[in-house]
Design an enzyme around this catalytic site. Structure first.
Site, PDB file in Angstrom:
ATOM      1  N   GLU A  47      39.678  -0.364  38.535  1.00  0.00           N
ATOM      2  CA  GLU A  47      39.626   1.363  39.267  1.00  0.00           C
ATOM      3  C   GLU A  47      38.526   2.133  38.348  1.00  0.00           C
ATOM      4  O   GLU A  47      39.010   3.314  37.394  1.00  0.00           O
ATOM      5  CB  GLU A  47      40.998   1.932  39.013  1.00  0.00           C
ATOM      6  CG  GLU A  47      42.100   0.969  40.132  1.00  0.00           C
ATOM      7  CD  GLU A  47      43.535   1.873  40.602  1.00  0.00           C
ATOM      8  OE1 GLU A  47      43.188   2.240  41.670  1.00  0.00           O
ATOM      9  OE2 GLU A  47      44.025   2.905  39.438  1.00  0.00           O
TER      10      GLU A  47
ATOM     11  N   LYS B 220      52.656   7.679  43.069  1.00  0.00           N
ATOM     12  CA  LYS B 220      51.689   8.946  41.839  1.00  0.00           C
ATOM     13  C   LYS B 220      53.189   9.415  41.923  1.00  0.00           C
ATOM     14  O   LYS B 220      54.265   9.507  41.427  1.00  0.00           O
ATOM     15  CB  LYS B 220      50.857   9.115  42.127  1.00  0.00           C
ATOM     16  CG  LYS B 220      49.619   8.472  41.709  1.00  0.00           C
ATOM     17  CD  LYS B 220      48.043   8.590  42.018  1.00  0.00           C
ATOM     18  CE  LYS B 220      47.675   7.688  42.761  1.00  0.00           C
ATOM     19  NZ  LYS B 220      45.887   8.269  42.190  1.00  0.00           N
TER      20      LYS B 220
ATOM     21  N   SER C  49      39.996   5.163  46.235  1.00  0.00           N
ATOM     22  CA  SER C  49      39.533   5.768  47.078  1.00  0.00           C
ATOM     23  C   SER C  49      40.255   4.553  48.682  1.00  0.00           C
ATOM     24  O   SER C  49      38.840   4.919  49.683  1.00  0.00           O
ATOM     25  CB  SER C  49      38.603   6.051  47.841  1.00  0.00           C
ATOM     26  OG  SER C  49      38.663   7.345  46.838  1.00  0.00           O
TER      27      SER C  49
ATOM     28  N   GLY D  21      41.115   8.970  44.227  1.00  0.00           N
ATOM     29  CA  GLY D  21      41.406  10.630  44.802  1.00  0.00           C
ATOM     30  C   GLY D  21      40.420  11.044  45.006  1.00  0.00           C
ATOM     31  O   GLY D  21      41.063  12.650  45.325  1.00  0.00           O
TER      32      GLY D  21
ATOM     33  N   ASN E 272      51.037   2.894  45.364  1.00  0.00           N
ATOM     34  CA  ASN E 272      50.664   3.979  44.036  1.00  0.00           C
ATOM     35  C   ASN E 272      51.703   4.945  44.437  1.00  0.00           C
ATOM     36  O   ASN E 272      50.599   5.552  45.192  1.00  0.00           O
ATOM     37  CB  ASN E 272      49.568   3.905  42.602  1.00  0.00           C
ATOM     38  CG  ASN E 272      50.305   4.478  41.598  1.00  0.00           C
ATOM     39  OD1 ASN E 272      51.293   5.215  41.461  1.00  0.00           O
ATOM     40  ND2 ASN E 272      48.915   4.968  41.050  1.00  0.00           N
TER      41      ASN E 272
ATOM     42  N   HIS F 249      47.082   2.543  33.701  1.00  0.00           N
ATOM     43  CA  HIS F 249      46.781   3.508  34.566  1.00  0.00           C
ATOM     44  C   HIS F 249      45.244   5.107  34.462  1.00  0.00           C
ATOM     45  O   HIS F 249      45.788   5.083  33.195  1.00  0.00           O
ATOM     46  CB  HIS F 249      47.178   3.999  35.608  1.00  0.00           C
ATOM     47  CG  HIS F 249      47.184   4.682  37.151  1.00  0.00           C
ATOM     48  ND1 HIS F 249      46.788   5.575  37.259  1.00  0.00           N
ATOM     49  CD2 HIS F 249      46.477   3.992  38.456  1.00  0.00           C
ATOM     50  CE1 HIS F 249      45.788   6.340  38.011  1.00  0.00           C
ATOM     51  NE2 HIS F 249      45.559   4.981  39.170  1.00  0.00           N
TER      52      HIS F 249
HETATM   53  P1  PGA Z   1      43.101   6.741  45.194  1.00  0.00           P
HETATM   54  O1  PGA Z   1      44.008   6.277  43.890  1.00  0.00           O
HETATM   55  O2  PGA Z   1      43.994   5.463  46.344  1.00  0.00           O
HETATM   56  O3  PGA Z   1      43.903   7.531  45.199  1.00  0.00           O
HETATM   57  O4  PGA Z   1      42.076   6.708  45.228  1.00  0.00           O
HETATM   58  C1  PGA Z   1      44.240   5.060  42.996  1.00  0.00           C
HETATM   59  C2  PGA Z   1      45.201   4.615  42.552  1.00  0.00           C
HETATM   60  O5  PGA Z   1      45.021   5.814  41.575  1.00  0.00           O
HETATM   61  O6  PGA Z   1      45.189   3.903  42.321  1.00  0.00           O
END
Ligand code: PGA
Length: 237
Positions: free
Chosen positions: A160, A9, A196, A166, A7, A91
């Site tokens: 998630e 983002k 993460s 994040g 993703n 999400h």
């Molecule tokens: P991250 O995000 O790997 O940066 O924690 C995961 C996500 O939001 O799909």
């Protein structure tokens, strides 16, 4: 076979997205990897990408419309231009930062389901809910399935936990085991873990029972890191 999804983002440009997708595509070809791999670029970087059949390019978001007056949104007219048939729905950043409510998420889900899209549907609890205990966590998650047809053939789920996204804080193996087991008992669909995930913890996470793959943000934005994770996933049965 484990599923790996990236993703983006609000990261990468059109140019860097194209380069990234081409590199992942070549990597899958060269290494002869058949695992399903998903990449969700920004809306401005969507395009008609010519990739191997196990590499899917999806949109991080779209409105439940063909076109119309929904300022700032895109619909299927814009997705059809590039043959995009994959979407991420639910999400946590859309739920908690952009304020999407379950009723609209369900409308979006049903719209894209009717059109046969592959849907990666995300659920997960915030920290205060997790701290209230497992019963609260599960009931929070079940509410996020309200209005969602869980028999849909092109559905992939992602658990998630919001507190792990994040933040660099990964859920523990026990946290993941118990939630994945509970979701799988009710819903027989591929279930990814997200929050993460990085090259250093991917192997352990993918070996937890009922984890069918990973949805990755931060650690997936550099192509070397992402292809490394594809490689790790390809070696697991
Ligand atoms: P991250 O995000 O790997 O940066 O924690 C995961 C996500 O939001 O799909």
């Amino acid at each position: 076979m484990k599923i790996i999804a990236s993703n983006f983002k609000t990261n990468h440009t059109r140019a860097s997205t194209k380069k990234f997708i081409n590199e992942v595509d070549s990597y899958l070809k060269q290494q002869n990897i058949n695992n399903q791999v998903f990449i969700f670029p920004t809306a401005t970087a969507l395009d008609s990408f010519d990739t191997v059949s196990n590499l899917f390019i999806g949109t991080q978001n779209a409105y439940f419309t063909k076109n119309g007056s929904f300022t700032g949104e895109i619909g299927t007219e814009q997705l059809d231009e590039f043959g995009i048939k994959t979407i991420l729905i639910g999400h946590s950043e859309r739920r908690h930062i952009l304020g999407e409510i379950q009723k609209d998420i369900a409308l979006k889900y049903n719209y894209y389901k009717e059109l046969g899209y592959k849907i990666i549907y995300c659920v997960g609890e915030p920290l205060d809910v997790k701290e209230s205990g497992l019963t609260e966590t599960l009931s929070y998650i079940w509410e996020q399935f309200e209005g969602i047809d869980l028999d849909y053939e092109n559905l992939i789920l992602a658990y998630e936990p919001v507190w792990a996204i994040g933040t660099g804080v990964t859920a523990t193996t026990d946290d993941i085991t118990v939630v994945h087991q509970n979701i799988k008992q009710k819903i027989n669909k591929p279930l990814l873990y997200g929050g993460s995930v990085k090259p250093a913890n991917l192997d352990e996470i993918l070996n937890i029972p009922n984890v069918d793959g990973a949805l990755i943000g931060t650690a997936s934005w550099e192509v070397e890191s992402f292809t490394k994770m594809i490689d790790i996933a390809s070696k697991i049965k």
